[in-house]
Design a protein around this motif. Sequence first.
Motif, PDB file in Angstrom:
ATOM      1  N   UNK A 160      -0.829  -2.308  10.859  1.00  0.00           N
ATOM      2  CA  UNK A 160      -1.837  -2.525  11.940  1.00  0.00           C
ATOM      3  C   UNK A 160      -3.076  -1.503  11.914  1.00  0.00           C
ATOM      4  N   UNK A 161      -2.320  -0.415  11.682  1.00  0.00           N
ATOM      5  CA  UNK A 161      -3.344   0.802  11.711  1.00  0.00           C
ATOM      6  C   UNK A 161      -4.452   0.623  10.600  1.00  0.00           C
ATOM      7  N   UNK A 162      -3.587   0.321   9.280  1.00  0.00           N
ATOM      8  CA  UNK A 162      -4.348   0.245   8.264  1.00  0.00           C
ATOM      9  C   UNK A 162      -5.450  -0.868   8.404  1.00  0.00           C
ATOM     10  N   UNK A 163      -5.073  -1.829   8.793  1.00  0.00           N
ATOM     11  CA  UNK A 163      -6.216  -3.255   9.038  1.00  0.00           C
ATOM     12  C   UNK A 163      -7.183  -2.807  10.072  1.00  0.00           C
ATOM     13  N   UNK A 164      -6.856  -2.209  10.967  1.00  0.00           N
ATOM     14  CA  UNK A 164      -8.097  -1.635  12.022  1.00  0.00           C
ATOM     15  C   UNK A 164      -8.828  -0.771  11.559  1.00  0.00           C
ATOM     16  N   UNK A 165      -8.268   0.367  10.702  1.00  0.00           N
ATOM     17  CA  UNK A 165      -9.012   1.295  10.053  1.00  0.00           C
ATOM     18  C   UNK A 165      -9.983   0.995   9.107  1.00  0.00           C
ATOM     19  N   UNK A 166      -9.569  -0.222   8.194  1.00  0.00           N
ATOM     20  CA  UNK A 166     -10.389  -0.608   7.277  1.00  0.00           C
ATOM     21  C   UNK A 166     -11.575  -1.501   7.796  1.00  0.00           C
ATOM     22  N   UNK A 167     -11.327  -2.171   8.908  1.00  0.00           N
ATOM     23  CA  UNK A 167     -12.429  -2.758   9.751  1.00  0.00           C
ATOM     24  C   UNK A 167     -13.421  -1.618  10.211  1.00  0.00           C
ATOM     25  N   UNK A 168     -12.826  -0.527  10.739  1.00  0.00           N
ATOM     26  CA  UNK A 168     -13.719   0.310  11.127  1.00  0.00           C
ATOM     27  C   UNK A 168     -14.664   1.008   9.924  1.00  0.00           C
ATOM     28  N   UNK A 169     -13.975   0.978   8.949  1.00  0.00           N
ATOM     29  CA  UNK A 169     -14.514   1.844   7.681  1.00  0.00           C
ATOM     30  C   UNK A 169     -15.802   0.935   7.324  1.00  0.00           C
ATOM     31  N   UNK A 170     -15.631  -0.488   7.384  1.00  0.00           N
ATOM     32  CA  UNK A 170     -16.877  -1.200   6.966  1.00  0.00           C
ATOM     33  C   UNK A 170     -18.186  -0.986   7.726  1.00  0.00           C
ATOM     34  N   UNK A 178      -3.624   6.191   7.355  1.00  0.00           N
ATOM     35  CA  UNK A 178      -4.043   5.034   7.728  1.00  0.00           C
ATOM     36  C   UNK A 178      -4.820   4.517   6.448  1.00  0.00           C
ATOM     37  N   UNK A 179      -5.499   5.047   5.672  1.00  0.00           N
ATOM     38  CA  UNK A 179      -6.226   4.456   4.477  1.00  0.00           C
ATOM     39  C   UNK A 179      -5.514   4.210   3.332  1.00  0.00           C
ATOM     40  N   UNK A 180      -4.097   4.536   3.192  1.00  0.00           N
ATOM     41  CA  UNK A 180      -3.575   4.123   2.120  1.00  0.00           C
ATOM     42  C   UNK A 180      -3.061   2.375   2.237  1.00  0.00           C
ATOM     43  N   UNK A 181      -3.551   1.780   1.373  1.00  0.00           N
ATOM     44  CA  UNK A 181      -3.450   0.211   1.328  1.00  0.00           C
ATOM     45  C   UNK A 181      -2.084  -0.135   0.989  1.00  0.00           C
ATOM     46  N   UNK A 182      -1.734  -1.331   1.526  1.00  0.00           N
ATOM     47  CA  UNK A 182      -0.068  -1.798   1.274  1.00  0.00           C
ATOM     48  C   UNK A 182       0.049  -1.811  -0.509  1.00  0.00           C
ATOM     49  N   UNK A 183      -1.119  -1.920  -1.075  1.00  0.00           N
ATOM     50  CA  UNK A 183      -0.851  -2.191  -2.614  1.00  0.00           C
ATOM     51  C   UNK A 183      -1.227  -0.896  -3.450  1.00  0.00           C
ATOM     52  N   UNK A 184      -1.770   0.075  -2.780  1.00  0.00           N
ATOM     53  CA  UNK A 184      -1.812   1.218  -3.476  1.00  0.00           C
ATOM     54  C   UNK A 184      -0.526   1.822  -4.083  1.00  0.00           C
ATOM     55  N   UNK A 185      -0.741   2.060  -5.722  1.00  0.00           N
ATOM     56  CA  UNK A 185       0.397   2.700  -6.169  1.00  0.00           C
ATOM     57  C   UNK A 185       0.467   4.228  -6.321  1.00  0.00           C
ATOM     58  N   UNK A 223      -5.133  16.044  11.265  1.00  0.00           N
ATOM     59  CA  UNK A 223      -5.980  14.942  11.328  1.00  0.00           C
ATOM     60  C   UNK A 223      -6.405  14.357   9.905  1.00  0.00           C
ATOM     61  N   UNK A 224      -6.551  15.129   8.929  1.00  0.00           N
ATOM     62  CA  UNK A 224      -6.981  14.636   7.462  1.00  0.00           C
ATOM     63  C   UNK A 224      -5.668  13.815   6.995  1.00  0.00           C
ATOM     64  N   UNK A 225      -4.579  14.221   7.267  1.00  0.00           N
ATOM     65  CA  UNK A 225      -3.633  13.371   6.747  1.00  0.00           C
ATOM     66  C   UNK A 225      -3.042  12.226   7.443  1.00  0.00           C
ATOM     67  N   UNK A 226      -3.318  12.254   8.478  1.00  0.00           N
ATOM     68  CA  UNK A 226      -3.232  10.766   9.454  1.00  0.00           C
ATOM     69  C   UNK A 226      -4.398  10.189   8.922  1.00  0.00           C
ATOM     70  N   UNK A 227      -5.477  10.329   8.553  1.00  0.00           N
ATOM     71  CA  UNK A 227      -6.700   9.389   8.020  1.00  0.00           C
ATOM     72  C   UNK A 227      -6.155   9.079   6.659  1.00  0.00           C
ATOM     73  N   UNK A 228      -5.516  10.033   5.906  1.00  0.00           N
ATOM     74  CA  UNK A 228      -5.164   9.315   4.511  1.00  0.00           C
ATOM     75  C   UNK A 228      -3.884   8.401   4.591  1.00  0.00           C
TER      76      UNK A 228
END
Length: 332
Positions: free
Chosen positions: A254-264, A222-229, A215-220
């Motif tokens: 889409x997963x990243x966008x929904x996860x970032x909304x949930x993170x807020x 999902x929370x990796x942003x499109x612009x992260x180097x 689960x931790x790697x799935x979260x990682x």
Amino acid sequence: MTLFVYRSHYEGPFGKRVRHLPDATVLDWFRRGWVAVVEEGHDTDAWIAAELGGPVYGFGTIFDAARRDGLAAPGTWQELRDLLQRHLYVEGEVQADGLSVRVLTDDDEVELAYFFLDDFLVKTRADRLAYLVHDGWPLPETIGGAAGPFVPPVPVEELAPARPGGEGVTYAVLLTFCDSESIGWLVPRSFPGVRLPELAAHLRELEPRGGDWPGELLVLRALTAPGDDGIGPALSRCNRWPDMEQTLIGDHRSLHESSMRALETAGLEQGRDPDRTLIRHSRHLAQMSIHMNDFFGHQQWFLFDDVWAADNEDLAGSLLRYAHGWDPLEAG
């Protein structure tokens, strides 16, 4: 010189306590304990805490039994082994030889392990013990001068096919738990064909489809942003994610966008404190000791590639062993 290590989820950011003892051998330390507790009448728990830097679950029973039953101090390591196997309270197993005592137990909440190690053994078996006896945060980030490629000493599960045209491999060691089977239950994972600087981009490309990903790697992912180097920003976001057991699978964008909304709006429970988390990342090693709750404290995440592993071979290999099982000296 003798070393004591207590592998316990209650023991600070690294989940272990390392103590250097003045005795020449492991047997000498136990014989000194016999004198202090049995002959001189010191309080068992207080003496152990002073010697070993704090309490050790169930360990005082060997000295209590010696005082109660009039047991003679062991004269050889074989006698020490027999006394421990008969009189030490454990809910696991006891291993002992001329250079070590290794114990696995549990406190009905999580598994615990502790080790008495001869200094000679620590020096000659660094390939197995370097991480166990490493004291403090963080792991060294130095690279340069490797003699050859890194070969994992234990099985590592690949999470995806090798990246086309990629080089190297990135390893994921997650010293995490969600129930009482808390040591050695989650074997190391790897991403072949990618090194740590490319991991963020690789995670965005991958599409996990089964139960192979922790689960931790799935979260990682999902929370990796499109612009992260690099992987550092995603680790910081994981530090604020409330549920590491949540299954996050799907199209990355889409997963990243929904996860970032949930993170807020996410709230953290059980006394979890992101400000107590430790995060450190360099080009070939990322490490996070994430604070999970007040009771158990921290869990450790390590992401490193073959470049760091080759230059820190003993530390990398012993870390993989540490994740793979409770006893790094186990045969095989």
